[in-house]
Design an enzyme around this catalytic site. Structure first.
Site, short mmCIF file in Angstrom:
data_model
loop_
_atom_site.label_atom_id
_atom_site.label_comp_id
_atom_site.label_asym_id
_atom_site.label_seq_id
_atom_site.Cartn_x
_atom_site.Cartn_y
_atom_site.Cartn_z
CD GLU A 154 -1.62 2.81 5.67
OE1 GLU A 154 -2.28 2.84 4.63
OE2 GLU A 154 -2.05 2.30 6.72
N GLY A 155 1.35 2.38 1.13
CA GLY A 155 2.06 2.73 -0.09
C GLY A 155 3.55 2.63 0.14
#
Length: 578
Positions: A430-431
């Site tokens: 998610e990053g």
């Protein structure tokens, strides 16, 4: 040795005494009183402890199986547990009422997220994206798509995925190759390969709704040319879409979560939002996912702390250097040793402080949904901090708790090494956390000249006025370090384009340290009139945080003000030693 049990007493303290949710007039909160909140929190804890927690070792040992026809089987007990989840209705607690949810607010949904992640992180990976997916479809989808899919996702009849990543692109979504070809009936034919898709294929639900990033034939280059599509596994007419699981990844942890390589071979999908507007639509889902990852960090810290504390109390090893509990005993518990207590107190101070922070942020999300723009800005500012600092510290805490168990922490039978392996991915997906730090420094701080950061600092400062000196003074120093560091970054960013990048990670850590410290200030105020064991433990833990963690901001400020010159000085080819 004890495993995990839901920390309901601490959760109820934060909800009732710190956040005072039963006194709020936010939408959905009007149905809450302390009895209802207690019943809900204890009910969620009971479900997770009795139904999900026993699956945790099973999920790790068995993993998922992909069959020759491309279908995937989840570990033993997952299907039955998922059916119980749907029957219980706990999965709908925070979902909007107009689509079949209970509408009790994101704050109670966050409690359930923590408990599910602590009980069995692999299981939580399947329903974990539901909130973000439904928000995205509600915000960007047509009335027809909302009618066809949202209520069924909310109920749990369908599950959903984020199909964003491609092998050659990673974080740089502008490099993606998946194509969307317009069709005469208004749909699109989606063709491409996506990797690292959590729950891309499984046996928990018949239908899986994939939210897929792809590019139209006339798309501009880079991220400006991305569009978002809803692509179901089963089409409305009941036929199978042209989607298949090519393989499942063999991972370091989260073995019970099917992480799939997914092929879209002209699969039928429908546009979500505007053409080439996929990035904006995607971030509705991505920001929800990033906050959820922070909650995973909390869950890993809490679970590992509980196991380590129980082990330290039971394990007899060595003798205390001071007055011994039983001078005649051959050995004392590990808790007589200051260094063991250091690790446990660090873990406790983080877990309890971070729980308060994520629940406070969840309440701010509910304010934002009610139209409060300042709350929305604060949530946006803190999202990268909660994701990155939370997952960093969650993993570090799990490693420290593994250390408490010594050699037993390294072998599988005690369960600690699984928590460490399961926790590691949270820092990446998610990053990656370095990307979160860049987002905080380069976008959230710099874009408005630090206005939201100053508003956050003002909230913290306001609570220091009535705080005891023993926590107010170190908090004031930490807040001062953070303000000075932010000012230095903004002042020097124009001279060297690498300044913000070089300072970003230390700055994110500073905000994390201060934000959790702020929650400890609020918790100390909440127990001010109490004279019981719970309140005294809170004060002692707060003192530990004030003395051992808040001083870190001084070193972090020095790192920031060191600038980018040394980081960028070494030639690229010098990184490879001869």
């Amino acid at each position: 040795m004890s495993g995990w049990s839901a920390p309901t007493q601490d959760t109820l303290f934060v909800l009732n005494d710190v956040l005072k949710i039963t006194e709020s007039d936010l939408p959905g909160y009007d149905q809450l009183d302390e009895d209802i909140v207690q019943a809900v929190v204890e009910g969620m804890g009971k479900f997770c402890g009795e139904v999900l927690a026993p699956l945790n070792p099973v999920s790790d040992a068995q993993g998922c199986t992909r069959h020759e026809d491309g279908s995937v089987s989840t570990p033993e007990g997952f299907r039955e547990a998922y059916a119980q989840l749907i029957e219980s209705g706990w999965n709908t607690i925070a979902m909007p009422e107009e689509f079949g949810g209970q509408g009790m607010g994101h704050v109670l949904g966050t409690v359930f997220e923590e408990y599910m992640n602590s009980a069995c992180a692999s299981f939580m990976m399947y329903p974990g994206i539901v909130g973000g997916a439904t928000s995205t479809i509600i915000s960007a989808g047509s009335d027809a798509l909302k009618e066809a899919y949202v209520e069924k996702i909310v109920s749990g009849e369908y599950l959903a995925t984020m199909a964003l990543t491609e092998g050659h692109a990673g974080t740089d979504l502008g490099l993606m190759r998946t194509k969307a070809q317009p069709q005469d009936d208004g749909s699109f034919a989606i063709t491409g390969e996506k990797i690292f898709i959590s729950g891309g294929e499984h046996d928990l639900t018949e239908n899986i709704v994939h939210l897929v990033l792809a590019k139209l034939p006339d798309a501009p280059a880079g991220s400006r040319g991305i569009s978002l599509f809803l692509v179901p596994k089963i089409l409305p007419d009941g036929t199978r879409n042209a989607i298949s699981c090519a393989s499942i990844e063999h991972k370091m942890g989260l073995n019970g979560s099917a992480t799939c390589v997914m092929n879209f071979d002209g699969a039928t999908g429908w546009l979500l939002g505007k053409e080439h507007g996929g990035l904006a639509a995607m971030f509705i889902m991505m920001n929800a996912a990033r906050l959820a990852v922070g909650v995973q960090g909390l869950a890993h810290a809490e679970h590992s702390y509980q196991r380590a504390a129980a082990y330290a109390l039971e394990r007899k090893q060595g003798r205390g250097m001071g007055e011994r509990p039983d001078p005649s005993a051959a050995a004392d518990s590990l808790l007589v040793h200051p260094d063991v207590r250091r690790m446990l107190m660090d873990a406790r101070a983080f877990a309890e402080g971070f729980r308060a922070l994520v629940l406070w942020t969840a309440m701010e999300i509910d304010r934002a949904h009610a139209g409060d723009r300042e709350a929305d800005a604060l949530v946006s500012f803190l999202t990268p901090v909660i994701k990155a600092y939370g997952s960093d510290r969650g993993f570090e805490t799990a490693v420290d708790m593994q250390q408490v168990l010594g050699g037993h922490g390294y072998v599988k039978e005690w369960g600690m090494e699984q928590i460490v392996r399961d926790a590691r991915i949270a820092m990446i997906y998610e990053g990656a956390n370095g990307v979160q730090a860049l987002d905080l420094a380069g976008r959230k701080l710099a874009k408005d000249g630090g206005a939201v950061a100053m508003r956050f600092a003002a909230l913290v400062e306001a609570d220091l006025k009535d705080a005891p000196e023993w926590i107010a003074e170190p908090m004031a120093r930490a807040l001062g370090d953070t303000r000075e560091a932010a000012g230095w970054m903004l002042e020097n960013a124009g001279e060297d384009p690498n300044t913000l990048g070089a300072a970003s990670y230390a700055f994110l850590e500073m905000i994390g340290v201060v934000a959790i410290g702020w929650m400890w200030v609020r918790m100390v105020a909440a127990v001010e009139a109490r004279d019981d064991g719970f309140a005294e433990a809170k004060r002692i833990t707060a003192r530990h945080y004030a003395q051992s963690t808040l001083p870190l901001t001084s070193a972090l400020r020095a790192k920031i003000e060191g600038g980018a010159q040394n980081l960028m000085a070494l030639p690229e080819d010098a990184f490879l030693r001869a």
